[in-house]
Design a protein around this motif. Structure first.
Motif, short mmCIF file in Angstrom:
data_model
loop_
_atom_site.label_atom_id
_atom_site.label_comp_id
_atom_site.label_asym_id
_atom_site.label_seq_id
_atom_site.Cartn_x
_atom_site.Cartn_y
_atom_site.Cartn_z
N ARG A 21 0.75 -1.34 -0.01
CA ARG A 21 -0.13 0.06 -0.02
C ARG A 21 0.78 1.29 0.12
NH1 ARG A 21 -4.11 -2.35 -1.14
NH2 ARG A 21 -5.59 -3.09 0.07
N GLU A 22 0.42 2.27 -0.65
CA GLU A 22 0.81 3.69 -0.35
C GLU A 22 -0.19 4.63 0.26
OE1 GLU A 22 2.02 4.71 -4.47
OE2 GLU A 22 4.06 4.13 -4.19
N VAL A 23 0.13 5.21 1.40
CA VAL A 23 -0.68 6.08 2.05
C VAL A 23 -0.21 7.63 1.97
CG1 VAL A 23 -1.85 6.29 4.10
CG2 VAL A 23 -1.44 4.01 3.37
N ALA A 24 -0.87 8.44 1.47
CA ALA A 24 -0.66 9.78 1.63
C ALA A 24 -1.25 10.59 3.06
CB ALA A 24 -1.08 10.43 0.34
N ILE A 25 -0.45 11.15 3.52
CA ILE A 25 -1.14 11.65 4.83
C ILE A 25 -0.63 13.28 4.79
CG2 ILE A 25 -0.82 11.65 7.46
CD1 ILE A 25 0.44 8.77 7.00
N CYS A 26 -1.93 13.94 5.02
CA CYS A 26 -1.65 15.46 5.02
C CYS A 26 -2.34 15.92 6.41
CB CYS A 26 -2.45 15.97 3.88
SG CYS A 26 -2.03 17.65 3.78
N LEU A 27 -1.55 15.68 7.44
CA LEU A 27 -2.15 15.91 8.81
C LEU A 27 -0.78 16.52 9.66
CD1 LEU A 27 -3.74 12.51 9.62
CD2 LEU A 27 -5.05 14.73 9.28
N ALA A 64 -0.25 14.97 -5.24
CA ALA A 64 0.56 14.03 -4.74
C ALA A 64 -0.31 12.61 -5.00
CB ALA A 64 1.13 14.09 -3.28
N VAL A 65 -1.22 12.79 -4.55
CA VAL A 65 -2.32 11.68 -4.52
C VAL A 65 -2.57 11.16 -5.95
CG1 VAL A 65 -4.84 11.06 -4.22
CG2 VAL A 65 -3.58 12.30 -2.11
N SER A 66 -2.81 12.46 -6.88
CA SER A 66 -3.02 11.90 -8.10
C SER A 66 -1.52 11.58 -8.95
CB SER A 66 -3.43 12.99 -9.09
OG SER A 66 -3.64 12.80 -10.32
N GLN A 67 -0.51 11.80 -8.78
CA GLN A 67 0.55 11.37 -9.48
C GLN A 67 1.27 10.11 -8.84
OE1 GLN A 67 3.57 14.50 -9.00
NE2 GLN A 67 2.63 15.97 -10.46
N LEU A 68 1.12 9.97 -7.56
CA LEU A 68 1.47 8.54 -7.21
C LEU A 68 0.42 7.46 -6.87
CD1 LEU A 68 3.50 10.23 -4.17
CD2 LEU A 68 4.58 9.11 -6.31
N ARG A 84 -4.19 5.12 -3.11
CA ARG A 84 -5.56 4.55 -2.91
C ARG A 84 -6.28 5.01 -1.61
NH1 ARG A 84 -6.53 -1.43 -4.09
NH2 ARG A 84 -8.58 -0.47 -3.82
N ASP A 85 -5.21 5.21 -0.58
CA ASP A 85 -5.96 5.76 0.87
C ASP A 85 -5.09 7.12 0.99
OD1 ASP A 85 -7.30 3.19 1.79
OD2 ASP A 85 -5.31 2.40 0.84
N THR A 86 -5.78 8.12 1.69
CA THR A 86 -5.35 9.34 2.13
C THR A 86 -6.06 9.65 3.35
OG1 THR A 86 -4.83 11.43 1.44
CG2 THR A 86 -6.63 10.67 0.36
N PHE A 87 -5.21 10.47 4.23
CA PHE A 87 -5.89 11.19 5.32
C PHE A 87 -5.69 12.66 5.35
CE2 PHE A 87 -4.92 6.84 6.32
CZ PHE A 87 -5.92 6.13 7.13
N CYS A 88 -6.61 13.60 5.57
CA CYS A 88 -6.43 15.10 5.88
C CYS A 88 -7.07 15.50 6.99
CB CYS A 88 -6.90 15.63 4.60
SG CYS A 88 -8.56 15.36 4.17
N SER A 89 -7.17 16.68 7.24
CA SER A 89 -7.79 17.38 8.34
C SER A 89 -8.83 18.29 7.62
CB SER A 89 -7.13 18.41 9.27
OG SER A 89 -6.40 19.41 8.36
N TYR A 90 -9.99 18.78 8.38
CA TYR A 90 -10.88 19.68 7.81
C TYR A 90 -10.28 20.86 7.32
CZ TYR A 90 -14.97 17.08 9.17
OH TYR A 90 -15.99 16.18 9.38
N SER A 91 -9.09 21.54 7.91
CA SER A 91 -8.50 22.52 7.27
C SER A 91 -8.16 22.52 5.82
CB SER A 91 -7.48 23.19 8.32
OG SER A 91 -6.74 22.22 8.64
N ARG A 111 -9.33 5.02 -2.55
CA ARG A 111 -10.46 4.14 -2.26
C ARG A 111 -10.98 4.76 -1.03
NH1 ARG A 111 -8.52 -1.36 0.38
NH2 ARG A 111 -7.40 0.26 1.57
N ALA A 112 -10.17 5.67 -0.25
CA ALA A 112 -10.70 6.07 1.16
C ALA A 112 -9.96 7.42 1.39
CB ALA A 112 -10.37 5.04 2.19
#
Length: 1494
Positions: free
Chosen positions: A1115-1121, A1161-1165, A1168-1175, A1199-1200
């Motif tokens: 898996r690859e997970v993008a985290i913007c937190l 980053a999500v698009s280029q890489l 499938r799974d990414t996490f972010c905050s409301y801001s 996916r998520a």
């Protein structure tokens, strides 16, 4: 017939002789308020010396009260002329008793009236100022307001200051920016401006609101959460009519005079041929000189010429544009009566129907659009106008007159003779006898701004002229001076129509001349020895003001001074004053003749100019309270709240008048009852053009007696006038239906309230008397709004004193509270063409929030008395008190759980061999997959796990060597988001230390962010600080040293230069429940707390997330937190190492400069799974907007997309995000919200097999009572809640009553409790109280399953079993989060969630971009951020107050308008409301405006 009337009214109306001037108002003590003749101003339409005395007496009566009303705070840039510059505090002797005693002459009064009240500070608590302040006429004292604040019972709570440890890390750090704008923060204490802090002002407001006057309300709840508004109960003591049923009153018969013409055109023909040289109309220029004299011969010949051209020169012979019976617009300015008269009679001769209207000055004139609708409905295609007017109309570039907004396409036809063709000798207009064809249409503007056309037939026109001739005893060749508008109403009837019937000579005085020379009409009366003059009260008042310099005035020629607005209750003062002054100039008493009229009924009544004074004018001194109940009561006790009315004479000849109830069936009133006058006569309008339904209600009324029988077979016409018929058949008018305001079942007249407001220092303050009073519906009742233009030179203190005194006066005299009092700059209110104020446009601007006032005072506490009663909480164990097996009161217990963590499989076993012991153990066995870091779209740094392991070893060596740290020591990690932070974290674990991640101070905002860093370091007992060289330098900078004491810092280690060697040995924990790290965070309420996370909890947490999200090495997970606390830290630092997947780490701070970075980053890489905050989500929604497609993003693989939050899901934001990026392949199902809190960092999280996103609608009113109600019928209280995703494996939740700790049933609202292996172990010294610690982390249910240990989340929510099934085929238990307990506000016994009120506020006005609410001493404070000019700031105050009242039944105490970015937001995008509250109370917000609602 009059016996019953007279008998009743002997007790209610005082009859007075023409010369007797009874002082109807005030107690004997009011005599010292001598009448003052004013000079040099013209601003009182409703001038009344008598009423002014009453108002001043009322204000004097309340001046002793010393309750302060907080004055609004205003930013300097908003103050027109700053009050502080103009105000110099006097020395303390200025308030001495000698200044003006009760017996002194009025010079003292004048002195006090013309300056601000100047009681020195030394006198604030003394009694010596009382006599002088009484003489000030209540200047600036708002003590009366305290009494008005009826039902509010505000207990003064002690200011329980929470020890807020730390402040928010607001990315933009707006709170800290030093604003140097000066505040005008004064409030009035006994009339004196006093500088004050906000908290002191709020205290003043609380003190003012603490004094109840009206009785407390009864219980209105049927059910616990059925909030019922009070239905106004009739006052048992209210006056009721006692007289007999009235009889219709008939005017004298219309005399049959042999030489009366058969039609008006026939009259014109007669005079035009017999006396062609006789003058008909003289128009004047602005210098008062005759401009043109129109003779009857000229009028006749020019009218014929125009009639011929209208019929034969428009269109073609085969297709003429205008045929007899068609409607034609007459567009003439007010200074050209000659052209208008020719056009009017030309239309009559051509048998077309003239529709006189005002000249449109611009394409967007106030009210012009409605006039256009009237023209359209009348089918008007041709507009007649004069040459000069045609040239003055707005033109397009090609020279054509553009089509005005809402107008039909018109052909503009100029009526000057030089533009017309001469009719053939054989052409002659056909002059018929008067018939039922329409003669003309007069426009009428309604209360709501719509324009109606009243049709008047030729027979009604002729009969009306005959009735006026008989009433006014008109004779041939008399001269009449007309000041009124000749296009409509009394000016048209007397100056254009009746004058021609009697061959009279009219001198028309234009409005423009009156503005220059108010005496011009009197000069014309003298010059032409005129017998009759038609004026309004204002013309008499202006003449009074200007007459002093004139010596040779002689009014003895006048036999009739017709007062067109004599039915206005306040015209009596102008009439009396005019008579007093001009009696010496030959004016006779009987000459003044008020009349009553309306567009529908034409002239209703008129006082006759009788030579013998056998019947003196009638006068009634009526109780204002009685009038508000629709009853005529004479004031026998000489109260202040009275209305003096004069009669308007008797019914016009040939008419029959009755008084009917204003609402419902037109039943006859009793003799002492106020009702609407109805007229049965030939001389009335016949319909509203093209509106059959409205015509039937107004022109076809059949009044009935109390027995139900019709009083006449003929139809009556409603006049729109309210009044009664007194002895001798005299008609008395008390108001108009259009000006009627119904508040709590009582009637108030807008004109009466205007008069009261103008009587409060009228000369000094209101600009040209321009004041509007109207009502708006708020909370199912009418509320009064007063809008006035203030003089350009008014200071802030002037404005506020005037507003305070107006509120006192209206409350005392009318017994009604004002909802909103707004002041606007001079010359900004919409005007009518004649210069008056356009009431409906003003009301529309108010309702739309476009009035742009410069001062506002809202008084919702005073006038909103129909709120539901505050809820009394019943002592109860809760719905879960009865246990029957596994059921609670017949319901399933509200509990749910995620799937079991189960046994580890082989693949996991390798990863988790040291799971029970340490995270460091997992790390050593982890896969070599690189976590990477992308700041500007390029990889900034990346490490494989092997590289990370080696770097962490060097950090551990640094700690052991240079730091000399022992096992278990706490280390603060102050790093920017990145690889260094992760390496330092694992280095601490290798060295056996406990890491605490801390957000570094903001370089541009050290003063507010550094103390928080220092506090966390101190509270966590860190023995060492690790950081980078850059931050190390920042900590030692001058700004940092000025903020905190640098000497108290523990040693600071710079990890940029690490030792090359490994540590001697890596630490392995012996106790799985030992401390792994501390999770420090600041809650939204400003509380700083560190939660202890054990090694066991961390391992269980990582495993739970791995199972839920299926995080495998591929898996690859993008985290913007932010990686400093909560789930953000776990995902950033722990999960990738535990699960072995690749993490792409994107610091949210980078998105401020590059909003597309995360999605790029999500698009280029192909993540499938990414996490972010409301801001982050908000930045993308606002920042990317329409640019998305151009960037070529592809989000179809996602996916998520999980939003990590500790609050109720923000549905509006997630929906707009999904909608915006749907076209780029983002599936709405993939967007979801995780939920965690301080005690358990993740309770719900979208997995691979989660249910579809679902919304339920709940009743907001039920939530206030801690119930989850079914969908409300009212859309206002519908609250959409988003379903949270699946509960994490190994997590159990239950809903419990937060007070009794009992379990609750399904669908009941309660606190969410959680039991899980990854719960926190407890607080670390943040709270310090063992009781609190055990309560939050180790709670047990009071009954049921009392053995399980639960952690309390502090969030309210409910569980509901849904029809949805998950991948295993099981029905899904949906968790819905409503809000945090510590954020919820207890107001009026109910629980309110700030987000609900904030949603209503943001919808209230387009200029509100963000808002936050918080309570303070039982007052609700609303802070709004304004997008737009500062001039719009005050528009928000009424809109916000109304929205919260309507939707939440709450009265806003304080409204604060600020710039964008003032509301502090933490890294998760959550509002820091408590920081905002502290900043507000400490005057740190630099608000644009602060309004304190009374």
């Amino acid at each position: 017939m009059y016996a019953s009337v007279a008998a009743c009214l002997l007790a209610s109306v005082g009859m007075e002789g023409p010369m007797s001037h009874r002082a109807p108002l005030g107690p004997p003590s009011a005599a010292r308020f001598h009448r003052r003749r004013t000079s040099g101003t013209r601003d009182e339409r409703y001038r009344s010396d008598v009423h002014t005395e009453a108002v001043q007496a009322v204000l004097a009566r309340h001046v002793e009260r010393k309750v302060a009303v907080p004055m609004p705070s205003k930013r300097r840039s908003l103050v027109v002329q700053t009050s502080m510059d103009a105000y110099t505090p006097p020395d303390s002797s200025s308030g001495s008793e000698e200044e003006a005693g009760p017996g002194d002459d009025m010079s003292g009064m004048e002195h006090w009236m013309s300056r601000p009240s100047q009681l020195g500070p030394a006198h604030l608590g003394s009694t010596s100022s009382s006599s002088s302040s009484t003489q000030s006429g209540g200047s600036g004292n708002a003590g009366r307001l305290a009494d008005s604040l009826a039902h509010m019972h505000i207990s003064h709570l002690a200011h329980a200051h929470l020890a807020h440890l730390g402040q928010s890390h607001h990315q933009q750090s707006h709170l800290s920016q030093s604003h140097h704008a000066v505040h005008i923060t004064t409030f009035l204490f006994a009339g004196v401006p006093v500088s004050s802090r906000v908290s002191a002002k709020i205290q003043q407001l609380v003190n003012t609101l603490k004094q109840p006057r009206r009785p407390p309300l009864r219980e209105f709840f049927v059910d616990d959460f059925d909030e019922l508004l009070e239905v106004q109960q009739p006052d048992p003591n209210q006056p009721r009519p006692e007289g007999a049923e009235m009889m219709p009153v008939r005017g004298e018969p219309l005399g049959v005079v042999t030489n009366w013409p058969p039609s008006l055109e026939a009259a014109l023909q007669r005079w035009g041929t017999i006396s062609p040289k006789a003058p008909c109309l003289t128009s004047l220029d602005t210098a008062g000189k005759p401009l043109y004299v129109l003779t009857y011969g000229k009028l006749w010949s020019r009218s014929i010429k125009l009639a011929y051209n209208i019929l034969h020169k428009l269109g073609s012979k085969q297709e003429p544009m205008v045929r007899p019976g068609d409607r034609v617009a007459l567009v003439f300015p007010n200074n050209d009566p000659v052209a208008f008269m020719v056009a009017f009679y030309g239309c009559l001769l051509a048998e077309v129907v003239p529709v006189p209207i005002e000249v449109p000055l611009s394409r967007k004139d106030a009210g012009s659009q409605q006039i256009g609708f009237l023209l359209g409905s009348c089918g008007v295609t041709v507009a007649l106008t004069s040459d000069a007017c045609h040239k003055g109309l707005p033109k397009s570039a090609t020279g054509e007159i553009p089509q005005f907004k809402g107008w039909p396409k018109l052909l503009w036809f100029v009526t000057e003779s030089k533009h017309l063709s001469k009719p053939p000798r054989d052409w002659f207009p056909h002059i018929k006898d008067a018939n039922n064809d329409t003669a003309y249409i007069e426009y009428k503007t309604c209360k709501d701004g719509s324009v109606l056309g009243v049709t008047v037939t030729r027979i009604a026109l002729l009969t009306h002229c005959q009735a006026l001739t008989q009433s006014c005893s008109y004779t041939e060749a008399e001269t009449i001076v007309n000041v009124l508008d000749f296009k409509k109403d009394v000016g048209l009837w007397h100056g254009i129509l009746t004058s021609v019937m009697n061959m009279m000579h009219v001198i028309s005085v234009p409005y423009s001349l009156m503005k220059v020379n108010p005496l011009s009409w009197i000069q014309k009366v003298c010059q032409y020895k005129a017998k009759v003059a038609c004026v309004k009260s204002r013309d008499m008042h202006w003449a009074l003001v200007a007459h002093k310099d004139q010596k040779d005035i002689n009014l003895s020629s006048l036999r009739m001074l017709l007062v067109a607005d004599g039915s206005n209750p306040w015209s009596i003062s102008s009439c009396d004053a005019f008579l007093n002054v001009f009696q010496t100039k030959g004016l006779r008493t009987e000459v003044i003749c008020p009349c009553a009229s309306s567009p529908e009924a034409l002239t209703v009544a008129i006082r006759r100019p009788v030579e013998d004074s056998s019947q003196p004018p009638g006068r009634g001194v009526l109780s204002m309270q009685g009038l508000s109940y629709g009853v005529v009561r004479v004031d026998t006790e000489e109260r202040l709240s009275v209305l003096t009315v004069q009669d308007v004479g008797t019914v016009t000849p040939g008419g029959l008048v009755c008084v009917v109830k204003p609402e419902g069936v037109p039943q006859l009133c009793q003799t002492d009852e106020i009702g609407e006058l109805c007229v049965c006569s030939i001389a009335t309008g016949t319909s509203y053009y093209g509106l059959t339904g409205m015509t039937k209600n107004t022109f076809e009324v059949y009044p009935v007696s109390s027995s139900g029988g019709l009083i006449s077979e003929y139809a009556f016409v409603r006049t729109g006038l309210l009044g009664f018929i007194g002895p001798g058949g005299l008609v008395f008018i008390t108001g108009k239906m259009d000006g009627l305001i119904m508040v709590s079942g009582r009637r108030h007249n807008a004109d009466d309230i205007v008069a009261t407001a103008l009587a409060v220092e009228p000369m000094k303050f209101v600009y040209r008397g321009r004041i509007a009073v109207f009502s708006v519906t708020v909370l199912r009742d009418e509320r009064i709004v007063v809008v006035a233009e203030q003089r350009p030179d008014s200071t802030e203190e002037d404005s506020f004193q005037w507003m305070s005194r107006v509120l006192q006066a209206i409350d005392s005299i009318h017994g009604v509270g004002v909802f909103c009092l707004a002041l606007v700059p001079a010359n900004t209110l919409p005007k009518t063409p004649l210069g008056g104020i356009h009431l409906s446009e003003i009301k529309q601007l108010y309702l739309e929030g476009g009035l742009h006032p410069c001062n506002v005072l809202m008084c919702p506490h005073t006038c909103v008395t129909n709120l539901p009663k505050p809820r009394q909480k019943q002592p109860e164990i809760g719905p879960a008190s009865v246990m029957v097996g596994n059921l609670v009161s017949g319901k399933r217990i509200a509990q749910a759980s995620g799937r079991d963590l189960g046994q580890t499989d082989d693949n996991d076993q390798m990863n988790c061999s040291f799971c029970p012991l340490s995270v460091a153990g997992c790390f050593l066995m982890a896969h070599t997959v690189p976590p990477s870091h992308l700041p500007q779209g390029a990889v900034s740094s990346s490490l494989t796990c092997l590289q990370l392991h080696k770097r962490a070893e060097r950090v551990a060596a640094l700690l052991m060597e240079r730091g000399g740290l022992q096992e278990g020591d706490h280390v603060a990690l102050v790093y920017p988001p990145g690889i260094d932070l992760i390496a330092a974290f694992y280095g601490c674990l290798y060295a056996g230390c406990v890491p605490i991640t801390v957000r570094p101070p903001h370089p541009q905002n050290i003063s507010t962010t550094l103390p928080t860093v220092k506090m966390i370091v101190e509270v966590s007992h860190s023995v060492c600080v690790m950081t980078t060289a850059v931050i190390c330098k920042l900590l030692r900078s001058k700004e940092a040293m000025a903020t905190v004491d640098i000497r108290n810092w523990p040693p600071v280690l710079d990890t940029d230069d690490l030792p090359k060697k490994k540590p001697p040995a890596l630490y392995k924990p012996t106790n799985p429940d030992g401390l792994a790290y501390l999770d420090f965070s600041v809650s939204t309420t400003g509380m700083l707390a560190g939660v202890q996370m054990s090694h066991n909890a961390v391992a269980a947490f990582c495993r739970s997330v791995k199972l839920q999200c299926e995080l495998y090495p591929s898996r690859e997970v993008a985290i913007c937190l932010d990686p400093y606390c909560g789930l953000g830290f776990v995902l950033w630092c722990l999960c990738s190492v535990y699960s072995g997947h690749q993490s792409i780490l994107i610091p949210p701070v980078e998105l401020e400069s590059n909003p597309a970075l995360w999605l790029l980053a999500v698009s280029q890489l192909r993540v499938r799974d990414t996490f972010c905050s409301y801001s982050v989500m908000e930045l993308c929604t606002k920042g990317l907007g329409l640019q998305t497609e151009a960037r070529g993003l592809d989000l179809s693989r996602v996916r998520a997309c999980v939003v990590v939050a500790e609050e109720r899901p923000r549905m509006a934001l997630t929906l707009s995000f999904s909608k915006l990026f749907k076209d780029l392949g983002l599936h709405p199902r993939s967007v979801s919200t995780a939920f965690g809190c301080r005690v358990n960092l993740a309770i719900c999280l979208q997995g691979t097999s989660g249910p579809d996103p679902t919304t339920v609608y709940v009743d907001m009113r039920a939530l206030r009572h801690d119930r989850y109600g079914n969908l409300s019928v009212s859309p206002v209280s519908r609250l959409p809640l988003a379903l949270l995703q699946k509960i994490l494996p190994g997590v159990r939740i239950i809903i419990a009553n937060p007070e009794t700790k009992g379990p609750l049933g399904d669908s009941h609202l309660g606190e969410i409790w959680v039991h899980s292996a990854h719960n926190g172990s407890g607080y670390y010294s943040g709270y310090g109280e063992e009781v609190l610690q055990s309560d939050h982390f180790n709670s047990r249910l009071s009954f049921g399953d009392t053995q399980t240990v639960w952690a309390r989340t502090g969030y309210l929510g409910f569980l509901r079993r849904t029809e949805l099934t998950d991948a295993n085929g099981e029905r899904h238990d949906a968790l819905f989060v409503v809000g945090a307990l510590e954020e919820a506000m207890e107001l009026r016994g109910m629980r309110y969630h700030p987000i609900d009120i904030e949603t209503s506020v943001i919808r209230a006005h387009k200029s509100i971009v963000e808002c936050a609410v918080f309570p303070w001493t039982n007052l609700l404070v609303v802070v709004v951020e304004l997008e737009g000019s500062e001039q719009e700031a005050l528009d928000l105050v009424p809109m916000v107050t109304k929205a919260v009242l309507e939707e939440h039944y709450l009265i806003v105490g304080v409204v604060v308008v600020t710039d964008i970015g003032v509301i502090p937001i933490n890294s998760r995008g959550e509002k820091q409301r408590m920081h905002l509250r502290d900043g507000f109370l400490q005057d740190q917000l630099d608000p644009i405006y602060v309004a304190y609602n009374m």
